[in-house]
Design a protein around this motif. Structure first.
Motif, PDB file in Angstrom:
ATOM      1  N   MET A  81      -4.196  35.805 -13.169  1.00 52.10           N
ATOM      2  CA  MET A  81      -3.660  34.694 -13.963  1.00 52.10           C
ATOM      3  C   MET A  81      -2.189  34.440 -13.638  1.00 52.10           C
ATOM      4  N   ILE A  82      -1.431  35.487 -13.399  1.00 53.69           N
ATOM      5  CA  ILE A  82      -0.023  35.328 -13.015  1.00 53.69           C
ATOM      6  C   ILE A  82       0.071  34.627 -11.659  1.00 53.69           C
ATOM      7  N   LYS A  83      -0.784  35.018 -10.720  1.00 49.34           N
ATOM      8  CA  LYS A  83      -0.788  34.370  -9.399  1.00 49.34           C
ATOM      9  C   LYS A  83      -1.239  32.915  -9.504  1.00 49.34           C
ATOM     10  N   LEU A  84      -2.193  32.650 -10.389  1.00 46.74           N
ATOM     11  CA  LEU A  84      -2.630  31.268 -10.598  1.00 46.74           C
ATOM     12  C   LEU A  84      -1.475  30.423 -11.119  1.00 46.74           C
ATOM     13  N   GLY A  85      -0.727  30.947 -12.088  1.00 53.23           N
ATOM     14  CA  GLY A  85       0.438  30.236 -12.610  1.00 53.23           C
ATOM     15  C   GLY A  85       1.490  30.007 -11.537  1.00 53.23           C
ATOM     16  N   PHE A  86       1.711  31.012 -10.687  1.00 59.03           N
ATOM     17  CA  PHE A  86       2.669  30.867  -9.595  1.00 59.03           C
ATOM     18  C   PHE A  86       2.241  29.762  -8.637  1.00 59.03           C
ATOM     19  N   HIS A  87       0.964  29.749  -8.265  1.00 64.87           N
ATOM     20  CA  HIS A  87       0.495  28.736  -7.318  1.00 64.87           C
ATOM     21  C   HIS A  87       0.508  27.339  -7.929  1.00 64.87           C
ATOM     22  N   LEU A  88       0.249  27.221  -9.216  1.00 61.92           N
ATOM     23  CA  LEU A  88       0.366  25.909  -9.862  1.00 61.92           C
ATOM     24  C   LEU A  88       1.816  25.442  -9.888  1.00 61.92           C
TER      25      LEU A  88
END
Length: 93
Positions: free
Chosen positions: A69-76
């Protein structure tokens, strides 16, 4: 597949440094470093970072979900920064 993703992210980070985009470079550097660390930390015999049998046997699913989820937020965040930069560059030309 994961190695290809890490190599592409490391290449993009280096290209940001070469092109003097400091903010984006500093934004990408911790994530690229973390991804390389995670791959090198995989024990011998495991299928990869997210080995399905190890996740369920050791109860690591929650920590892997949090990391994802942290990586998803970073990529967004990166997507919208890159989109804004592209639109700004098109308007200024």
């Amino acid at each position: 597949m994961l190695i290809l993703f890490i190599m592409c992210q490391a290449l993009a980070t280096v290209l940001m440094l070469v092109s003097l985009h400091w903010f984006v470079f500093l934004l990408n550097l911790p994530v690229a470093t973390w991804n390389m660390y995670r791959v090198w930390k995989v024990p011998m015999g495991n299928m990869g970072v997210f080995d399905p049998t190890e996740i369920h046997n050791r109860g690591q699913l929650k920590s892997h979900m949090k990391e994802s989820m942290i990586k998803l937020g970073f990529h967004l965040l990166c997507f919208f920064i890159y989109l804004y930069s592209m639109i700004l560059a098109l308007i200024n030309d």
